[in-house]
Design a protein around this motif. Structure first.
Motif, PDB file in Angstrom:
ATOM      1  N   ARG A 207       4.023  -5.131  27.989  1.00 26.46           N
ATOM      2  CA  ARG A 207       2.827  -4.396  27.612  1.00 26.46           C
ATOM      3  C   ARG A 207       2.874  -2.927  28.046  1.00 26.46           C
ATOM      4  N   THR A 208       3.467  -2.682  29.197  1.00 29.32           N
ATOM      5  CA  THR A 208       3.397  -1.314  29.709  1.00 29.32           C
ATOM      6  C   THR A 208       4.698  -0.538  29.593  1.00 29.32           C
ATOM      7  N   ARG A 209       5.727  -1.156  29.091  1.00 34.01           N
ATOM      8  CA  ARG A 209       7.009  -0.490  28.898  1.00 34.01           C
ATOM      9  C   ARG A 209       7.708  -0.140  30.212  1.00 34.01           C
TER      10      ARG A 209
ATOM     11  N   LEU B 269      -0.661   4.361  35.187  1.00 37.77           N
ATOM     12  CA  LEU B 269       0.635   4.996  35.460  1.00 37.77           C
ATOM     13  C   LEU B 269       1.473   5.131  34.202  1.00 37.77           C
ATOM     14  N   SER B 270       1.259   4.210  33.265  1.00 42.21           N
ATOM     15  CA  SER B 270       2.119   4.235  32.085  1.00 42.21           C
ATOM     16  C   SER B 270       1.924   5.504  31.273  1.00 42.21           C
TER      17      SER B 270
ATOM     18  N   CYS C 137      -7.272  -3.851  39.166  1.00 41.46           N
ATOM     19  CA  CYS C 137      -6.224  -4.781  39.538  1.00 41.46           C
ATOM     20  C   CYS C 137      -4.872  -4.142  39.241  1.00 41.46           C
ATOM     21  N   PHE C 138      -3.827  -4.858  39.522  1.00 42.07           N
ATOM     22  CA  PHE C 138      -2.498  -4.277  39.398  1.00 42.07           C
ATOM     23  C   PHE C 138      -2.179  -3.873  37.968  1.00 42.07           C
ATOM     24  N   GLU C 139      -2.606  -4.706  37.044  1.00 43.06           N
ATOM     25  CA  GLU C 139      -2.303  -4.402  35.654  1.00 43.06           C
ATOM     26  C   GLU C 139      -2.941  -3.085  35.238  1.00 43.06           C
ATOM     27  N   GLU C 140      -4.158  -2.887  35.683  1.00 39.17           N
ATOM     28  CA  GLU C 140      -4.842  -1.647  35.337  1.00 39.17           C
ATOM     29  C   GLU C 140      -4.175  -0.448  35.993  1.00 39.17           C
ATOM     30  N   PHE C 141      -3.741  -0.688  37.207  1.00 39.87           N
ATOM     31  CA  PHE C 141      -2.992   0.343  37.920  1.00 39.87           C
ATOM     32  C   PHE C 141      -1.781   0.772  37.098  1.00 39.87           C
TER      33      PHE C 141
ATOM     34  N   ASP D  35     -11.281   5.142  35.612  1.00 41.38           N
ATOM     35  CA  ASP D  35     -11.963   5.505  34.378  1.00 41.38           C
ATOM     36  C   ASP D  35     -11.671   4.448  33.324  1.00 41.38           C
ATOM     37  N   LYS D  36     -12.713   3.867  32.778  1.00 39.17           N
ATOM     38  CA  LYS D  36     -12.503   2.777  31.821  1.00 39.17           C
ATOM     39  C   LYS D  36     -11.710   3.222  30.608  1.00 39.17           C
ATOM     40  N   ARG D  37     -11.840   4.501  30.252  1.00 39.65           N
ATOM     41  CA  ARG D  37     -11.146   4.958  29.058  1.00 39.65           C
ATOM     42  C   ARG D  37      -9.634   4.894  29.234  1.00 39.65           C
ATOM     43  N   ASN D  38      -9.202   5.091  30.489  1.00 36.31           N
ATOM     44  CA  ASN D  38      -7.765   5.050  30.717  1.00 36.31           C
ATOM     45  C   ASN D  38      -7.244   3.633  30.891  1.00 36.31           C
TER      46      ASN D  38
END
Lengths: 821, 218
Positions: free
Chosen positions: B19-21, B94-95, B86-90, B70-73
């Motif tokens: 998902r995040t490459r 970063l992606s 959570c980690f995924e959002e982190f 920020d929810k948009r990010n």
């Protein structure tokens, strides 16, 4: 005899027919005989006792010979430079160094034809003491600092390891080739081969860099080639000195090798330390030069040269020293010295550097023809081959090493260009030409080096441009910097640094952050006179503003005619209904302000011409432009909220040149009240006239007796500010740049309701032209703040009417009076 | 538990990687860092980031931290702020700083560029109404210059104003006197940063090496 060669070369350039050569040749030979008659070096040049009467005409050539010849050489080379820049297409396709060599070849051919020896311009000492420093200083000083530090690892790897790699690789393989009997070069031993290899591994891609700049190749490639050329010179010179020493030794032991390696580091790091010390001392010195502007640039040259010489004294890398010195001090010095000194420094450094290089290239051409060569084709061809091969290998291997650490790795195209840009140049030639005579095969080395240089400079130098176009290397868009771009690239730097911190990685930005912290906390405080950190954004902003202001002033002369009749009706309407007509008023006003400020300008320029011999005219003019422009934007943006808004004491002066903020603002304040105190209402038209006269004259020193001289200049400055200001605002409105409305959304909420006076028809805060004429008639006590801030505009505005049409405008103010609270 | 746990995380990482490459190595690296930042909790709170000493020198520290919450990010198409990620959002945040892949198409590059710029835009647009107003821009510039020494607040404002003007003049062209420029929309934002080489500058090289431990060992 050398004089002859100059005359002939001069003639050759002038393309005079060869027939006239012979006639001219007669004279100099007669001239050069003269010195034997007179004792050389005697300044009085009085003839001996045996001659009874005073000679009417005497010549003493030997006395001036050396400087004379040097001057002629430099002049000739410079003429050549002028020559082929006349036709621009030539320099577009063919690098300058090629042309210089070609001209040198021609001159050499002529000299050869008349059996002349080239003058001994280039000797070891002359090269190392007088020609190398300016060349290195030039590239060191103009090194783009930010990209350099961003790529410092790569640059140093390529320069140090790459040069070592090339030297050793080429040296060893040439030594292997020397064992082939057919080549008849078995007498060249390993040390001499290494010496030669180290000489020809100094890359000097000026030609390539010029092309890079033209096609705006990506920054990373540019800086790596640039930095590599600079530091490979340093490495080469170190190796050169080491190998010449070793080549003179009868026997080399392994201890010597170890010592050599140790020495390499001592020499390099020593140069770094010396450079740092001198750079810091130089920056510190310029802290105190504000009163001796005329010799300011001298400090820079002297300190750099001193760094070089001291490093030479201790036999450590003088190139490292001068480059580090230049890099260290550049940043601080350029903030300390005045604008003019800064320009001088840059020009002189550029000039000296390019002259030295020009002369060497020119000389190379001459030497190629005039000296005896040892053409050993086998050795020369192998040299060419190995030089290219080892460079290619080196680049390939080194990019493999560095790529994992790079933000933007080098791709194959980049690598190819890196290999291909390995031109050899002036330094290489000078080094080989100044080899000591105990090297037996010096002639062969000179010949081989010339071949390498000519081959690389001509073939690679000419073909690099089409090649770059052909393989379509990655390019950087480096034109047109706008404030937004600057803001955002800085923003991203910080963002990236922040993300790196968050991820626990420490990249380039991490170190940059740390350095900036130290820099701001300690270094700047010590080294910079006026310690105000200036962010690059602010710097760019100022630059753009200045540019903008200049453009306005240029275009201004066209729109100089104004009909005052238009002004007044609009003024009326303006007062009545505010906004709708603002546009027209603004355009007219702009014109008036244009005229006024234009006139002011001329006078200012004239006054600066009378400054003394030993001091530069002050640069307050540029500062003024800055102030004006800043104010322009400010005013037009917060039109309406400006006057009364308490948040800013003196909003006009938000970005004065450093250090002057308070005084100016203070002066402005005082003066703001004065006109109203001193001038009664009865005589105000005349007062205004005198006022405008004073405005224009003020910089020449005349003015109202009430004020001190410096205050007077202040008056003019601030009034101009307001004049321009309004004009700028008007320009914004009329020119459709949207300035006037920009701020509305944000300023209204901030400024309390009663202060949004721009909407009320005849409020005192009305900012457009006619509006503030009103304030003239109202008592000071009513609005001290607005008087204080906006005071100086009144004279200027009245000055307007005074010059334009006082009769038309005066009546309009009178009826206003009763309306006032 | 060891094997099952690592298998589970392995699987998770695989999933995240798609998902995040990010590569698996990078993800496990970042996961370690995440644990370190959040004191081994599942979620990361604002205070965790704010207490990071490394960020102290960063002038836009607050903006960076805000960007993480920020929810948009975070891939939600809504405006607002979350309290913990959570980690995924982190990783999602970063992606945005990933480099462009070599060999991608022009379209993909453009998309990535837009994503990066959107991230920046969101950083400025604090109230999330899709427009960067002058006040917001001023705020941003002010913060950006806050560590640059003694710069007059007026200068900062002037720079923001000038920058805003620049946008107005390039995007709007000629404006009527009664018109006003309410702020930078995303389209204008794209237009004004057209020449910015964002792919090469907004770019963190996420290391595959285990730098977290290297650093601790230092």
């Amino acid at each position: 005899m050398t004089l002859v060669c100059f005359l002939t070369t001069g003639l050759a350039l002038l393309a005079l027919p060869r027939g006239s050569l012979a006639e001219i040749l007669q004279k100099p030979t007669a001239v050069t005989d003269l010195p034997s008659v007179h004792p050389a070096g005697d300044p009085m040049a009085f003839p001996g006792a045996e001659q009874s009467n005073l000679p009417v005409f005497a010549m003493n050539y030997t006395r001036i010979q050396v400087p004379f010849e040097i001057t002629l050489w430099v002049l000739l080379a410079s003429f050549a430079k002028i020559g082929f820049h006349i036709y621009h297409k030539v320099t577009f396709w063919v690098p300058e160094s090629c042309l210089l060599i070609s001209i040198g070849l021609m001159v050499g051919a002529i000299m050869h034809a008349v059996y002349e020896q080239p003058p001994a311009v280039l000797s070891y000492n002359i090269f190392f003491l007088y020609m190398l420093p300016p060349m290195v200083l030039e590239s060191g000083y103009f090194m783009p600092t930010r990209p350099f530090f961003e790529n410092i690892g790569t640059v140093l790897l390529f320069a140090v390891v790459g040069t070592l790699w090339n030297s050793i690789g080429v040296g060893v393989s040439l030594y292997a080739v020397c064992q082939i009997e057919a080549l008849q070069v078995q007498d060249i031993n390993l040390q001499e081969n290494l010496l030669f290899a180290s000489i020809i591994s100094a890359v000097d891609p000026v030609a390539v860099l010029n092309v890079f700049e033209d096609v705006s190749v990506n920054e990373q490639l540019y800086i790596v080639v640039f930095g590599e050329s600079l530091f490979s010179d340093a490495v080469t010179v170190v190796l050169y000195n080491m190998f010449t020493f070793i080549a003179g030794m009868p026997k080399v032991e392994s201890v010597d090798v170890a010592l050599g390696v140790a020495r390499f580091f001592v020499v390099g790091l020593g140069g770094l330390v010396f450079g740092l010390v001198f750079g810091i001392v130089a920056s510190f010195t310029t802290r105190f030069t504000s009163n001796v502007r005329e010799i300011e640039p001298l400090f820079i040259f002297m300190y750099s040269y001193l760094a070089y010489l001291v490093a030479e004294l201790f036999n450590i890398s003088s190139i490292m020293a001068i480059v580090t010195c230049a890099l260290t001090m550049k940043y601080y010095v350029e903030e300390n010295v005045s604008q003019r000194s800064c320009t001088t420094i840059r020009h002189v450094i550029k000039m000296l550097g390019s002259i030295a290089e020009t002369v060497i290239f020119f000389f190379l051409g001459v030497v190629t023809v005039t000296t005896e060569h040892e053409w050993n084709w086998g050795y020369i061809l192998f040299t060419l081959l190995f030089a290219f091969l080892w460079r290619a290998l080196g680049v390939l291997v080194l990019t493999q090493i560095i790529n994992p650490f790079r933000t933007i790795p080098f791709n194959f195209k980049d690598q190819f260009i890196l290999v291909y840009s390995g031109l050899r140049g002036a330094v290489t030639f000078a080094l080989v030409f100044t080899l000591p005579d105990h090297i037996v095969r010096k002639k062969l080395f000179v010949t081989a080096t010339i071949c390498v240089i000519v081959f690389t400079v001509f073939i690679q130098g000419i073909s690099i441009r089409p090649l770059l176009e052909f393989i379509n290397v990655r390019r950087t868009n480096r034109n047109l910097k706008t404030i937004n771009i600057e803001v955002h690239s800085r923003l991203m730097e910080h963002a990236v640094a922040g993300i790196e911190d968050l991820c626990g990685q420490w990249g380039h930005y991490y170190w940059k952050d740390k350095f900036m912290k130290v820099n701001n906390q300690f270094l700047r405080k010590i080294l910079i006179k006026d310690n105000r950190a200036e962010s690059s954004i602010v710097a760019l902003y100022k630059k753009l503003e200045l540019q903008n202001a200049m453009e306005i002033l240029d275009t201004m002369s066209d729109s100089a005619s104004v009909s005052p009749a238009i002004v007044s009706p609009h003024e009326e309407e303006r007062r009545g209904s505010g906004k709708p007509n603002r546009r027209f008023v603004a355009t007219d006003l702009r014109n008036m302000h244009d005229i006024l400020s234009k006139n002011m300008y001329r006078i200012r320029q004239r006054s600066t011409a009378y400054t003394g011999k030993h001091s530069f005219p002050n640069d307050s003019r540029t500062k003024e432009i800055l102030i004006r422009r800043h104010t322009t934007i400010r005013r037009s943006l917060r039109q309406g909220g400006f006057q009364g808004s308490g948040e800013a004491g003196y909003p006009k002066f938000f970005s004065l040149p450093t250090g002057q903020h308070l005084e100016r603002a203070q002066g402005l304040r005082n003066r703001g009240n004065r006109p109203d105190e001193t001038l009664s209402e009865v005589d105000y038209p005349s007062a205004h006239r005198s006022r405008i006269g004073q405005l224009s004259r003020s910089s020449s020193g005349a003015g109202l007796p009430l004020h001190r001289l410096d205050t007077l200049t202040e008056v003019s400055c601030s009034s101009i500010v307001d004049l321009i200001d309004e004009r700028g605002g008007g320009r914004g409105r009329a020119g459709g740049r949207g300035k006037s409305r920009l701020n509305s959304s944000s300023s209204e909420p901030r400024v309390p309701a009663p202060r949004c006076r721009s909407d009320s028809p005849d409020g005192p805060g009305d900012r457009s032209a006619g509006g503030h004429g009103n304030r003239d008639t109202m008592p000071d006590e009513e609005e001290p703040l607005s008087q204080a801030v906006a005071g100086p505009e009144e004279p200027s505005d009245h000055g307007n009417s005074g010059t334009q049409n006082p009769l038309l405008r005066r009546p309009q103010w009178k009826p206003l009076k009763p309306k006032k609270p | 538990m060891g094997t099952s746990y690592s298998a589970r995380t392995e699987h998770e990482f695989q999933d995240l990687s798609e998902r995040t490459r990010f590569s698996i190595d990078q993800i496990s690296n970042l996961n370690k860092r995440f644990k370190q930042l959040s004191n081994n909790k599942e979620t990361l709170s604002r205070e965790d980031l704010a207490s990071l000493p490394d960020l102290d020198n960063n002038p836009i520290r607050l903006q960076i931290i805000n960007a993480f919450f920020d929810k948009r990010n975070l891939g939600h198409n809504e405006v607002g702020i979350v309290q913990e990620i959570c980690f995924e959002e982190f990783l999602m945040v970063l992606s945005h700083f990933q480099p462009t892949r070599t060999g991608t198409t022009e379209d993909n590059n453009e998309k990535l560029r837009q994503e990066k710029l959107r991230f920046l835009f969101n950083m400025h647009d604090t109230d999330g109404n899709g427009i960067i107003t002058l006040d917001e821009y001023r705020q941003a510039v002010e913060e950006l210059l806050s560590k640059a020494g003694t710069i007059e607040p007026e200068t900062v404002k002037a720079i923001a104003d000038a920058a805003m003007l620049e946008v107005a003049s390039t995007t709007r062209g000629k404006m009527e006197p009664d018109e006003f420029y309410e702020g930078i929309t995303f389209e204008h934002f794209l237009q004004m940063l057209k020449t910015l080489d964002i792919e090469t500058t907004m770019h963190v090289r996420f290391l595959n090496l285990d730098t977290v431990n290297m650093r601790c060992g230092k």
